[in-house]
Scaffold this motif. Sequence first.
Motif, PDB file in Angstrom:
ATOM      1  N   MET A 167       0.843  -1.193   0.000  1.00  0.00           N
ATOM      2  CA  MET A 167       0.000   0.000   0.000  1.00  0.00           C
ATOM      3  C   MET A 167       0.876   1.239   0.000  1.00  0.00           C
ATOM      4  N   GLY A 168       0.270   2.376  -0.359  1.00  0.00           N
ATOM      5  CA  GLY A 168       0.979   3.643  -0.326  1.00  0.00           C
ATOM      6  C   GLY A 168       1.329   4.038   1.096  1.00  0.00           C
ATOM      7  N   THR A 169       2.332   4.880   1.244  1.00  0.00           N
ATOM      8  CA  THR A 169       2.820   5.253   2.582  1.00  0.00           C
ATOM      9  C   THR A 169       1.827   6.096   3.377  1.00  0.00           C
ATOM     10  N   ASP A 170       0.905   6.788   2.717  1.00  0.00           N
ATOM     11  CA  ASP A 170      -0.075   7.625   3.417  1.00  0.00           C
ATOM     12  C   ASP A 170      -1.476   7.026   3.417  1.00  0.00           C
ATOM     13  N   VAL A 171      -1.560   5.715   3.210  1.00  0.00           N
ATOM     14  CA  VAL A 171      -2.837   4.998   3.199  1.00  0.00           C
ATOM     15  C   VAL A 171      -3.125   4.466   4.601  1.00  0.00           C
ATOM     16  N   VAL A 172      -4.396   4.485   4.961  1.00  0.00           N
ATOM     17  CA  VAL A 172      -4.836   3.894   6.224  1.00  0.00           C
ATOM     18  C   VAL A 172      -5.847   2.797   5.885  1.00  0.00           C
ATOM     19  N   ILE A 173      -5.604   1.602   6.399  1.00  0.00           N
ATOM     20  CA  ILE A 173      -6.495   0.455   6.190  1.00  0.00           C
ATOM     21  C   ILE A 173      -7.108   0.090   7.539  1.00  0.00           C
ATOM     22  N   VAL A 174      -8.443   0.036   7.607  1.00  0.00           N
ATOM     23  CA  VAL A 174      -9.156  -0.318   8.836  1.00  0.00           C
ATOM     24  C   VAL A 174     -10.251  -1.327   8.507  1.00  0.00           C
ATOM     25  N   LYS A 175     -11.059  -1.645   9.504  1.00  0.00           N
ATOM     26  CA  LYS A 175     -12.189  -2.572   9.355  1.00  0.00           C
ATOM     27  C   LYS A 175     -11.727  -3.930   8.820  1.00  0.00           C
ATOM     28  N   SER A 176     -10.732  -4.507   9.485  1.00  0.00           N
ATOM     29  CA  SER A 176     -10.218  -5.843   9.135  1.00  0.00           C
ATOM     30  C   SER A 176      -9.769  -5.927   7.684  1.00  0.00           C
ATOM     31  N   GLY A 177      -9.099  -4.898   7.215  1.00  0.00           N
ATOM     32  CA  GLY A 177      -8.565  -4.904   5.861  1.00  0.00           C
ATOM     33  C   GLY A 177      -9.590  -4.643   4.781  1.00  0.00           C
TER      34      GLY A 177
END
Length: 195
Positions: free
Chosen positions: A34-44
Amino acid sequence: MAGLFSCCLDCGRGNSGHVTLKEMPAVQLDTHHMGTDVVIVKSGRRICGTGGCIANAPLHQNKSYFEFKIQSTGVWGVGVATQKANLNQVPLGRDAHSLVLRQDGTVYHNNEEKNRLPANSLPQEGDIVGVTYDHVELNLYLNGKNMNCPASGIRGTVFPVVYVDDSAILDCQFSDFYHAPPQGYQKILFEQQIF
């Protein structure tokens, strides 16, 4: 004969010869790609921030289907990409490593517009964008309706991809779909290796 006798003895001792199978992992967004400024939540399953992310499973099967729900509008795109795609640079579709639908309804690959959604069919907040891929052609669905917007050209092993910017938030559905996949298409399957 001795092999048969040995098998019967082993079975009598509780050694049934069955092999315990590992549970297959869930398809989700891959925090290692993923990009360095990406946030992944909700179990991916949810992406926000700035940049792109690919899923943790390549599209090996003949006909794959997956969905994205637009939770908040902004700059976004969905489609397929190789692991060589630059996930820090949005929008994707600028090079040979991604084929994506952008928020303006255009489909881009290698910095070339490959197709465009009908003018009255631009995805809005709350809409579900379905994606089919059959190793040749990517096709798009809006709230379960085929947009008849095929695009092709990407080569190699591809993964589902999504990118966001400018406050966009998207949720990914790799199973338990909002809309039934088109006939012959199915959820992404992990490749199973038997040794």
